[in-house]
Design an enzyme around this catalytic site. Structure first.
Site, PDB file in Angstrom:
ATOM      1  N   SER A 286    -107.105 -37.648   5.420  1.00 17.62           N
ATOM      2  CA  SER A 286    -107.585 -36.499   6.436  1.00 17.62           C
ATOM      3  C   SER A 286    -108.199 -36.737   7.680  1.00 17.62           C
ATOM      4  CB  SER A 286    -108.698 -35.833   5.236  1.00 17.62           C
ATOM      5  OG  SER A 286    -109.279 -34.499   5.431  1.00 17.62           O
ATOM      6  N   ASP A 349    -101.206 -28.171   0.934  1.00 12.68           N
ATOM      7  CA  ASP A 349    -102.599 -28.478   1.346  1.00 12.68           C
ATOM      8  C   ASP A 349    -102.431 -28.018   2.734  1.00 12.68           C
ATOM      9  OD1 ASP A 349    -104.508 -29.910   2.380  1.00 12.68           O
ATOM     10  OD2 ASP A 349    -103.930 -31.948   1.940  1.00 12.68           O
ATOM     11  N   HIS A 400    -105.717 -31.603  -1.761  1.00 19.48           N
ATOM     12  CA  HIS A 400    -106.158 -32.316  -0.757  1.00 19.48           C
ATOM     13  C   HIS A 400    -106.628 -33.683  -1.097  1.00 19.48           C
ATOM     14  CE1 HIS A 400    -106.883 -33.161   3.495  1.00 19.48           C
ATOM     15  NE2 HIS A 400    -108.157 -33.450   3.176  1.00 19.48           N
TER      16      HIS A 400
END
Length: 473
Positions: A286, A349, A400
């Protein structure tokens, strides 16, 4: 950008290969149709017995080794590590997924998961927003398989540079730098298996409120990393750039920026191990993926990986659920410098579609001919994409989660989706049950005043689905 349910993935160090009609395949991986317009996608499917109670058991292959002669695809990692690190842009390693590449993605993913497991979120702890463990015991305490393979040499801290009047966020921002990852180097013993001295840097994703704010600072700003050639056309997301370059020069301790910490340590290690085969591997999830991109570009632009009279040290980024980082010029410059990026993404995602939901690499040229006026402000992904496909409407945050990425990548059977297949319906049910169990174990920031992760993802996913429907992505 990070919620965590992290499981140790199996050790695939001695995975056997099977030969079928002179084509090397992994028993649970199938080849997908090769098309320029079709993304490389892996879809989770059930085992032969959907009701099996061992769906979450460690994945261990027990098939016998083929009696045929060993080909290059079966060579040990020490012989083919440059290909696994992307020297050929992972050509013929994605479809089907090469077992050695799968093993390495899993290994680096587990090293990233350490950053979540060791991050102290207890406000009453004296280590709050720092690492719970010392460098000597970090990998062992967090359950990394074969922790002796790497020695952690430095902890990395980052300072969100934000100015916002919301009290809870501003108070947290005033706490200064927080731990975001670490630098490690492979041990002498592991060099024999890896085939080189591996310098690894890992970054966690978004956890604190100020980091959330920096994530949504989506304007582009020139990187200007090389003082001799600033390249103003190379632009990156301003929030990520701020997190990477901000320091605490005005504070009592004067902590250097994340960038300065990283460049000094990597320069030290490259010098220390000069003369050896070496790689620089950056892995992040991320927001951490964005920091890995910036560091990779920074190292290459400054030439820290170049060695007189020797081959350049390859720089590879393993990006898990990473957003876009810069514009098209940033992507092109990374490619010119030889930075290799493998992006592991989930098609469902929404974070991987940000920033640049509207203005991205797919919406800068009209009809493939006319460049639109805003093309210089369009975001672009860098590198090669390996796409997973999983979703659970009841536990939407799973789309995610790093642990889910790693676990599904290593499922016993991975196959292409057949929309009108009865088996596919069973596969979807299996995936749903698996993700439900994963979602129940998701770790959120208990006691923290922040927007709940599921609400954020729900909103972004709704926007994402609408944009996909309109064929804008």
């Amino acid at each position: 950008m990070a919620a965590n349910s992290l499981f140790q993935s199996p050790n695939l160090k001695h995975v056997p290969f099977l030969r079928s009609d002179q084509t090397l395949v992994l028993p649970h991986v199938v080849s997908l149709p090769n098309s320029k317009n079709t993304p490389k996608r892996l879809v989770i499917s059930s085992s032969s017995s959907p009701s099996s109670s061992a769906v979450l058991a460690p994945h261990v292959l027990t098939s016998a080794v083929s009696p045929h002669p060993v080909s290059r695809a079966q060579a040990p990692l020490a012989r083919v590590w440059r290909e696994i690190q992307g020297c050929n842009n992972w050509k013929d390693l994605i479809e089907p997924l090469n077992p050695l590449l799968q093993q390495e993605i899993t290994r680096y993913g587990n090293l990233v998961s350490t950053c979540y497991k060791a991050f102290d979120l207890n406000p009453n702890s004296k280590r709050y927003l720092n690492c719970k463990y010392g460098k000597q015991t970090l990998l062992q305490k967090t359950g990394v398989n074969q922790p002796e393979e790497y020695q952690v040499t430095k902890y990395i801290y980052a300072t969100p540079d934000i100015n916002i009047s919301i009290s809870p966020i501003q108070n947290e921002a005033n706490r200064g730098a927080r731990w975001v990852g670490y630098v490690g180097v492979s041990s002498d013993e592991s060099v024999k298996r890896l085939g080189r001295r591996d310098i690894v840097v890992t970054f966690r994703g978004t956890v604190t409120n100020p980091e959330w704010v920096t994530n949504f600072m989506s304007s582009l700003a020139p990187a200007r990393f090389d003082p001799h050639n600033t390249r103003p056309d190379v632009k990156v997301e301003s929030g990520f750039l701020s997190l990477y370059t901000s320091d605490e020069s005005e504070s009592k301790f004067g902590l250097e920026s994340c960038r300065q910490q990283l460049l000094s340590e990597i320069s030290r290690l490259v010098t220390k191990y000069k003369g050896e085969d070496m790689s620089i591997t950056l892995a992040g999830h991320s927001m951490g993926s964005s920091l890995a991109h910036l560091l990779a570009y920074d190292i290459a632009e400054l030439g820290l990986n170049r060695r007189m009279g020797e081959r350049d040290v390859p720089i590879t980024v393993f990006s898990f659920a990473g957003p876009r980082v810069g514009n098209l010029e940033f992507k092109q410059r990374c490619e010119e410098l030889g930075v290799k990026v493998l992006r592991i993404t989930n098609v469902n995602d929404p974070i991987t579609k940000l920033p640049g939901v509207l203005f991205n690499e797919n919406f800068r040229v009209l009809g493939g001919v006319y460049e639109l006026p805003w093309s210089c402000s369009c975001y672009a992904h860098v590198g090669v994409e390996l796409t997973l496909d999983f979703f659970d409407v009841q536990n939407i945050s799973c789309v995610h989660d790093l642990g889910t990425y790693i676990d599904l990548l290593n499922r016993r059977r991975i196959s292409s989706r057949s929309a009108d297949s009865d088996k596919d319906k069973v596969d979807d049910n299996f995936s749903l049950e698996f993700l439900k169990r994963k979602g129940e174990n998701m770790m959120f920031l208990k006691g923290q005043r922040m927007v709940h992760w599921t609400n954020v993802v729900d909103l972004l996913s709704s926007v994402s689905d609408h944009m996909l429907y309109c064929n804008i992505f």
